[in-house]
Design a protein around this motif. Sequence first.
Motif, PDB file in Angstrom:
ATOM      1  N   UNK A  33      39.342  39.242  39.017  1.00 18.32           N
ATOM      2  CA  UNK A  33      40.553  38.640  38.443  1.00 18.32           C
ATOM      3  C   UNK A  33      41.619  39.528  39.631  1.00 18.32           C
ATOM      4  N   UNK A  34      41.345  40.825  40.062  1.00 16.96           N
ATOM      5  CA  UNK A  34      42.572  41.164  40.899  1.00 16.96           C
ATOM      6  C   UNK A  34      42.664  40.094  42.161  1.00 16.96           C
ATOM      7  N   UNK A  35      41.752  39.286  42.765  1.00 22.72           N
ATOM      8  CA  UNK A  35      42.336  38.374  43.467  1.00 22.72           C
ATOM      9  C   UNK A  35      42.890  36.969  43.029  1.00 22.72           C
ATOM     10  N   UNK A  36      42.144  36.977  41.510  1.00 22.39           N
ATOM     11  CA  UNK A  36      43.192  35.648  40.797  1.00 22.39           C
ATOM     12  C   UNK A  36      44.661  35.811  41.090  1.00 22.39           C
ATOM     13  N   UNK A  81      43.543  47.779  40.956  1.00 25.27           N
ATOM     14  CA  UNK A  81      43.604  47.290  39.408  1.00 25.27           C
ATOM     15  C   UNK A  81      43.037  45.848  39.539  1.00 25.27           C
ATOM     16  N   UNK A  82      43.032  45.666  38.587  1.00 23.57           N
ATOM     17  CA  UNK A  82      42.279  46.275  37.043  1.00 23.57           C
ATOM     18  C   UNK A  82      41.263  46.905  36.566  1.00 23.57           C
ATOM     19  N   UNK A  83      41.009  47.455  36.161  1.00 27.20           N
ATOM     20  CA  UNK A  83      40.072  48.442  35.910  1.00 27.20           C
ATOM     21  C   UNK A  83      38.751  47.405  34.897  1.00 27.20           C
ATOM     22  N   UNK A  84      37.540  47.619  35.779  1.00 31.82           N
ATOM     23  CA  UNK A  84      36.625  47.725  34.564  1.00 31.82           C
ATOM     24  C   UNK A  84      36.701  47.166  33.144  1.00 31.82           C
ATOM     25  N   UNK A  85      37.016  48.463  32.691  1.00 33.22           N
ATOM     26  CA  UNK A  85      36.996  47.936  31.064  1.00 33.22           C
ATOM     27  C   UNK A  85      35.304  48.204  30.491  1.00 33.22           C
ATOM     28  N   UNK A 142      40.326  44.757  33.214  1.00 29.70           N
ATOM     29  CA  UNK A 142      40.142  43.787  33.704  1.00 29.70           C
ATOM     30  C   UNK A 142      39.862  42.537  32.501  1.00 29.70           C
ATOM     31  N   UNK A 143      41.121  41.336  32.597  1.00 33.72           N
ATOM     32  CA  UNK A 143      40.248  40.020  31.801  1.00 33.72           C
ATOM     33  C   UNK A 143      41.566  40.262  30.693  1.00 33.72           C
ATOM     34  N   UNK A 144      42.075  41.329  30.118  1.00 37.88           N
ATOM     35  CA  UNK A 144      42.494  41.742  28.527  1.00 37.88           C
ATOM     36  C   UNK A 144      44.210  40.783  29.116  1.00 37.88           C
ATOM     37  N   UNK A 145      44.352  42.745  30.501  1.00 37.75           N
ATOM     38  CA  UNK A 145      45.464  42.708  30.507  1.00 37.75           C
ATOM     39  C   UNK A 145      45.892  41.625  31.645  1.00 37.75           C
TER      40      UNK A 145
END
Length: 778
Positions: A522-525, A484-488, A442-445
């Motif tokens: 991020x998933x919604x975005x 996804x994404x994964x929280x990481x 999340x955020x990076x990928x």
Amino acid sequence: MIIDGNRMIMSAIGKLFGLYLAVSVEFQMYAADRQMGAGQEWTWITESGNGLNRAFVLRKSLDCGTNLSRAILRHTGLGVYEITVNGLRVGDVELKPGFTSPMVRESHVDDVTTLLKVGEKNVIEVEVSDSYWRDLIAGDPKRVGRRPNAVALSLRMEYQDGRVETVDSAPDWEVVSVHRLRGAGIYEGEEYAANVSQDRSGWRPARIVHPDVRVIPAKGVVRMRKDLVMSAKVPFTVCPGEKRVVDFGQNAAGRESFTVKGAAGTRLEIRHAEVLNPDGTCYFGNLRRAKATTVYTLGGNGPESFRPLHTYYGFRYVEISASAPVEFSEFKFEPITSVRNETGRIVTSDPDVNRIISCAEWAIRSNQMSVPTDCCQRGERLGWMGDACVSVPAACWLWDTQEFYLGKVARDQRVLQHADGRYCSLSPGRSGETGNDKYGICGWSDAGVLIPYRVCAHFGDFKIASEHYPSMRKYGLWLEEKGGPFPGVWGDWLSFQRTGFGDMRYPYGSDSDTQRFLAAAFRVWDFSALVAFASALGEQEDAARFTAAREAARTELHKTYFGEDGRLLREYAAQTTYAMALVLDLCPGARSRAATLADLELNIIRCGRRLMTGVIGTQFLLEALSENGKVQLAYDLLLRRACPSWLYMVDHGATTTWERWDGIFSDGSFNDPKMNSFNHADFACVLDWMYRTMAGIRPGPVKGGFDDFELVPRPDRRIRMVEASYRIPKGMIRVKSEYTLDGKWTYRFTVPDGTSATVRLPGVEPFRAGPGDHIRVL
Ligand code: BGC
């Protein structure tokens, strides 16, 4: 990246699998690219030894006929290279071939007609170093150290009578490995011995190699910015035993150039630093394993000039030492960057705010270096995509970013995209660092989708990313299938929220609750971005599919994170989560929006009117406030001096935005040297808010872009005047927002020919404005 203890255990298992996966991903991608056709054939030549020299020079003598009309040189390389024709440098691109994944090489084209001597013998020479190919930035020396460096060139000479001659790299080129360039690496620096004889005996035939690479045209190349060169006060001398510190007054990425006089064999060492220790010496502690040193041995024949061309440094200060007395008659800092054709300018009546602006602009310039880098000084300088995504809106005001982000960055992301659709958090990755634990985070990928989305939304055209759409779609399908994404592990990286000051339980990232919310947001975005692309590209089925996925993700987020009363549940309470919910429209209804805003305000007040956001949250925070009627509070945060704040950095000498809010503690000591860059572009995101809110210039709300844009200034009396301009293809948008002595507020603006604007001034009915100069006094 630094990871704490428990993350290390987690990633140890991941790494074993990751190593395998990284290789297989690279391989799969390359195989796929090959099927697409590798294009022009290249002959790669290297030095004739065992391929382990740190640098070498290749040369070729050739005749050039008298009636030459044009000569074009195409070239690419494994390792950074510099070409001269008859001793004159070819082109002005730095650090060729560019920073890419190892299986992809960028090619360059130069017109060398004027460098060739017609009717005479000509010499082409190529210096090749390890940089980017098998130095530390390329990965673990055990993995990359045995790759041979090589170059491939093709010279086409066209004559007036229609004759064409070509000279390609071939075994009849000669190579020598004992020469002036002793070695270079991006982290290491460059070593050059001008006292090595020019008559390099021992030239041998070059050797052909067959690297498994695909050659593609260069994009987003790096150049020196002549307009930004800084000069030190000269002349000055340096004597043995002395460590002379030169302050350029500005932290940036680039390298020095100098003219020096001294005895043959004198060894100069030039080290690079961003900040000084309290005793005035250079602080090198935060460079990690970057030696970041130029070593130059003088030839001793009068004044001699040099600039390293196979490396770069992130610095404001240099520390010079010399083994015998030397005198410098010139010493300059030459910034290098992919940023060119700058489009935006913003300035205010407040010198401190101007310093924030300048910090942000310089951090963006310093970190667009063929790829968007996280930092430019330490042994990292990698394409961390989370950082890249955060600074995109700000970068889009500063310069014309389309080719860089949609051409180079998106292409790099596709190269490392996993077969299942996930993007890598790093792009390009350092070999061995693109393991499974870097995929789908999340955020990076998400940057694989969100960087193009933000660029396209700014310029108002989603079709310009059409080449990247199939890849983004694949990511969308993975998101859909795997949730996804994964929280990481990074979350709202470097935030203060929940951690408090001095509480090192979450020293770098955020807590796991916040991270789960971020992943859902991020998933919604991501799906919103995919809907925009699919709709613009006429992919109706995809548009419907991703719309449904977005709505399902939004409903899920509402159910999981918000209570019956519309408030974000207590465990997710953080400035970042509130701000994201407001800006990304994630609240379930108007009542929830109002509650979220109230909670955000309360949180800020309870935190002593401080921002507590990290890398992810900061980009949303001021907008969440100023777009929802809390303009003054947004300015309070902008103008706050205590840590964490932008002015805290400025007050502690920043000339570029820092990686951490508290890079230097209030007692003057430095934060953790393992992760303390003084030139990161993440917190430069505030520049976007300044253009959009202080100056008020915004892309059109429906289509984006500037054919029909918006002017929505939200002034604050504490900043008396704000003036901005932004160059668009049709002309220049100009605004000036000013409080006059009589207490009135004046807004002047220019709408370029062929465009129109909707103007929304505080307390005034919105109105339309056509081309021309306008003024409103309130
Ligand atoms: C970088 C960050 C990056 C992070 C990922 C750091 O070392 O400098 O900016 O996003 O690693 O965790």
